[in-house]
Design an enzyme around this catalytic site. Structure first.
Site, PDB file in Angstrom:
ATOM      1  CE1 TYR A  85    -124.521 112.225  36.169  1.00 46.70           C
ATOM      2  CE2 TYR A  85    -125.812 112.463  34.160  1.00 46.70           C
ATOM      3  CZ  TYR A  85    -125.298 111.666  35.175  1.00 46.70           C
ATOM      4  OH  TYR A  85    -125.557 110.324  35.171  1.00 46.70           O
ATOM      5  CG  PHE A 137    -106.153  91.508  25.709  1.00 46.07           C
ATOM      6  CD1 PHE A 137    -104.798  91.399  25.949  1.00 46.07           C
ATOM      7  CD2 PHE A 137    -106.932  92.193  26.617  1.00 46.07           C
ATOM      8  CE1 PHE A 137    -104.227  91.963  27.084  1.00 46.07           C
ATOM      9  CE2 PHE A 137    -106.365  92.769  27.745  1.00 46.07           C
ATOM     10  CZ  PHE A 137    -105.008  92.656  27.976  1.00 46.07           C
ATOM     11  CG  PHE A 462    -104.177  87.230  34.782  1.00 43.26           C
ATOM     12  CD1 PHE A 462    -103.919  88.571  34.844  1.00 43.26           C
ATOM     13  CD2 PHE A 462    -105.241  86.783  33.995  1.00 43.26           C
ATOM     14  CE1 PHE A 462    -104.697  89.470  34.120  1.00 43.26           C
ATOM     15  CE2 PHE A 462    -106.013  87.668  33.270  1.00 43.26           C
ATOM     16  CZ  PHE A 462    -105.751  89.031  33.342  1.00 43.26           C
TER      17      PHE A 462
HETATM   18  C1  P71 Z   1    -102.102  95.522  29.554  1.00 37.19           C
HETATM   19  C2  P71 Z   1    -103.537  95.842  29.686  1.00 37.19           C
HETATM   20  C3  P71 Z   1    -104.143  96.018  31.033  1.00 37.19           C
HETATM   21  C4  P71 Z   1    -104.428  94.665  31.525  1.00 37.19           C
HETATM   22  C5  P71 Z   1    -105.656  94.081  31.272  1.00 37.19           C
HETATM   23  C6  P71 Z   1    -105.878  92.777  31.651  1.00 37.19           C
HETATM   24  C7  P71 Z   1    -104.863  92.052  32.234  1.00 37.19           C
HETATM   25  C8  P71 Z   1    -103.653  92.634  32.497  1.00 37.19           C
HETATM   26  C9  P71 Z   1    -103.446  93.939  32.142  1.00 37.19           C
HETATM   27  C10 P71 Z   1    -105.511  96.125  28.367  1.00 37.19           C
HETATM   28  C11 P71 Z   1    -106.134  95.958  27.109  1.00 37.19           C
HETATM   29  C12 P71 Z   1    -105.359  95.617  25.946  1.00 37.19           C
HETATM   30  C13 P71 Z   1    -105.998  95.395  24.741  1.00 37.19           C
HETATM   31  C14 P71 Z   1    -105.239  95.026  23.531  1.00 37.19           C
HETATM   32  C15 P71 Z   1    -108.097  95.846  25.758  1.00 37.19           C
HETATM   33  C16 P71 Z   1    -107.526  96.066  26.984  1.00 37.19           C
HETATM   34  C17 P71 Z   1    -108.393  96.406  28.137  1.00 37.19           C
HETATM   35  N1  P71 Z   1    -104.219  95.859  28.554  1.00 37.19           N
HETATM   36  N2  P71 Z   1    -107.336  95.514  24.672  1.00 37.19           N
HETATM   37  O1  P71 Z   1    -101.682  95.148  28.462  1.00 37.19           O
HETATM   38  O2  P71 Z   1    -104.026  95.503  25.981  1.00 37.19           O
HETATM   39  O3  P71 Z   1    -108.286  97.744  28.434  1.00 37.19           O
HETATM   40  O4  P71 Z   1    -107.298  97.759  30.739  1.00 37.19           O
HETATM   41  O5  P71 Z   1    -108.371  99.794  29.758  1.00 37.19           O
HETATM   42  O6  P71 Z   1    -109.760  97.883  30.446  1.00 37.19           O
HETATM   43  O7  P71 Z   1    -101.393  95.638  30.552  1.00 37.19           O
HETATM   44  P1  P71 Z   1    -108.443  98.325  29.928  1.00 37.19           P
END
Ligand code: P71
Length: 470
Positions: A85, A137, A462
């Protein structure tokens, strides 16, 4: 056909072809269902590719998030999970990897990127403060808004023009930023939210010169800069390739230098860091760290596991070291670029220049007959799936959501459909199949009708929204 289309990638770079620095040891069969079955699946999914079953997908370009292939070393590391843990040995390996390659002092694991975004937003934003950043984002902005912040887009104008071939379209417009600081007062700026590369702009990089100048400007006003490091390794590749003075430096050196101009970072390790799940948060300031370390136990888990299993942290530690290898990054971005160049030569409208993780189709130019609230990019994602079983992701008006004040849609200038390439998963032949499908969908563009949204959830709509054909 131009000359460049007849050359291999390596020849286009003026040398012999290069290839992926790995070979395949295990395979996962793909399934391609019939056109009738795809039509049925798409209607059942409400024309939303997030709601398709993975089993019904042929080539899955929904995202590069958590969809990469781990190496044999990472899988071996999974067997060394210390599932204590508290104080798992894998935590210390992971902590050392982030410190070594990103250079930050204090590190916390989180279950994924948005877990880290949640914590930093809570700790560093006071209600009513502005959070300037280089394009929004989805999850990042939502956490900033939930914490009471007001996101303001400070990216250079070039980023909003899909056809403008500028080498660092992710850059912050420092004049815009200084104007905001002067107008609102430095005390009303929570921090600068800097992402490298910029996902929603098309995977576009930030230059070293820009982050250096941003550091100077922020220091003058006493403002912190936090980095979304999710695809910062890919950003480092573009600096190596495009910026004066960096051609002779390694990706690892460039990454560390870039991070040194920032006060901390959050990370979705599911991208650059080559794991299926995981994230982290890193800062240099002890007092801020103490607060974050306290918050992590409320929302994620103890500060030495943050919602991850020990084995996940081990895979992440190894993935971090693998992710900064020059030959890996070159092959990764090279594959994305291969697809982009093919589509460019074939005249399909895509965002230029091609970014690090995906090729973005310019849905407005596919469907000039559709108004933006008829969801051109969502329509294009649906058409791609119908044509070939290829899954892509809408990055346009549906993703942008609504203005919390007016309740109206945000109308982003970019209305894009993203073909996102998972790391170390698909081959060049898969890229050819994808390009052929884009071309077929483009050829049928004039007969294509748009969509209407018939179900809309409140947050990040979305993911779960449903549509019907007009
Ligand atoms: C991507 C994703 C995943 C995603 C998230 C939201 C809507 C659709 C798809 C996640 C990101 C990202 C950036 C620049 C933070 C996150 C969140 N991207 N910053 O592109 O691209 O990270 O998904 O691990 O929570 O498909 P997380």
């Amino acid at each position: 056909m131009t000359q460049s289309n007849l050359q291999t990638m390596g020849q286009q770079f003026g040398r012999r072809s290069w290839a992926e620095p790995w070979k395949i040891k295990m395979v996962e069969p793909l399934r391609l269902i019939s056109r009738e079955e795809r039509e049925k699946a798409l209607i059942e999914a409400g024309y939303n590719t997030f709601l398709l079953k993975s089993e019904d997908v042929y080539i899955d370009l929904l995202t590069d998030s958590g969809t990469g292939a781990m190496s044999d070393r990472q899988w071996a590391g999974m067997m060394l999970g210390d599932e204590a843990y508290a104080g798992s040995r894998n935590f210390y390996n992971f902590e050392a990897a982030v410190q070594t390659y990103y250079g930050y002092k204090y590190i916390l694991p989180t279950h994924q990127g948005r877990g880290a975004e949640h914590l930093i937003s809570l700790a560093a934003i006071k209600r009513g403060q502005y959070v300037p950043g280089n394009m929004y984002f989805t999850t990042t902005r939502l956490h900033q808004e939930l914490a009471g912040g007001i996101f303001v887009d400070m990216i250079i104008d070039e980023a909003h023009d899909p056809q403008r071939p500028y080498p660092f379209k992710g850059n912050i417009d420092l004049d815009k930023l200084e104007t905001l600081i002067k107008r609102e007062g430095a005390e009303n700026i929570a921090y600068v939210s800097l992402a490298g590369t910029v996902n929603m702009a098309g995977g576009q990089p930030v230059s070293m010169a820009n982050v250096k100048a941003l550091r100077e400007l922020s220091d003058r006003y006493g403002i912190k800069v936090f980095l979304d490091a999710t695809r910062m390794v890919e950003n480092a590749f573009f600096i190596q390739e495009r910026e004066d003075g960096y051609a002779g430096k390694s990706i690892a050196e460039i990454l560390k230098e870039f991070c040194s101009y920032t006060d901390g970072a959050w990370m979705s390790a599911k991208k650059d860091n080559l794991v299926n799940i995981g994230g982290w948060l890193a800062v240099n300031d002890w007092t801020l760290f103490e607060e974050l370390r306290n918050l992590v136990v409320v929302f994620e888990g103890l500060h030495t596991y943050g919602g991850l299993a020990g084995r996940d942290m081990e895979a992440m530690a190894i993935g971090i070291a693998e992710s900064v290898q020059d030959d890996h990054v070159r092959a990764r971005v090279g594959q994305v670029r291969y697809l982009g160049e093919l589509l460019t030569v074939w005249g399909s409208p895509i965002v230029q220049p091609v970014g690090g993780h995906a090729v973005f189709l310019d849905a407005r130019r596919f469907y000039p007959q559709l108004r933006q609230d008829q969801f051109p990019a969502q329509t294009l994602a649906a058409e791609m799936y119908l044509d070939s079983g290829i899954r892509s992701m809408e990055r346009g008006i549906a993703s942008a959501g609504r203005d919390p004040k007016t309740g109206d849609h945000y109308y982003p200038r970019l209305e894009l459909t993203r073909l996102t390439i998972p790391r170390r998963v698909y081959t060049q032949a898969h890229m050819d199949v994808v390009a052929e499908s884009v071309r077929a969908v483009y050829d049928a563009r004039e007969q294509t009708r748009g969509l209407k949204m018939v179900y809309e959830p409140k947050y990040l709509r979305f993911f779960q929204a449903r549509f019907e054909r007009l």
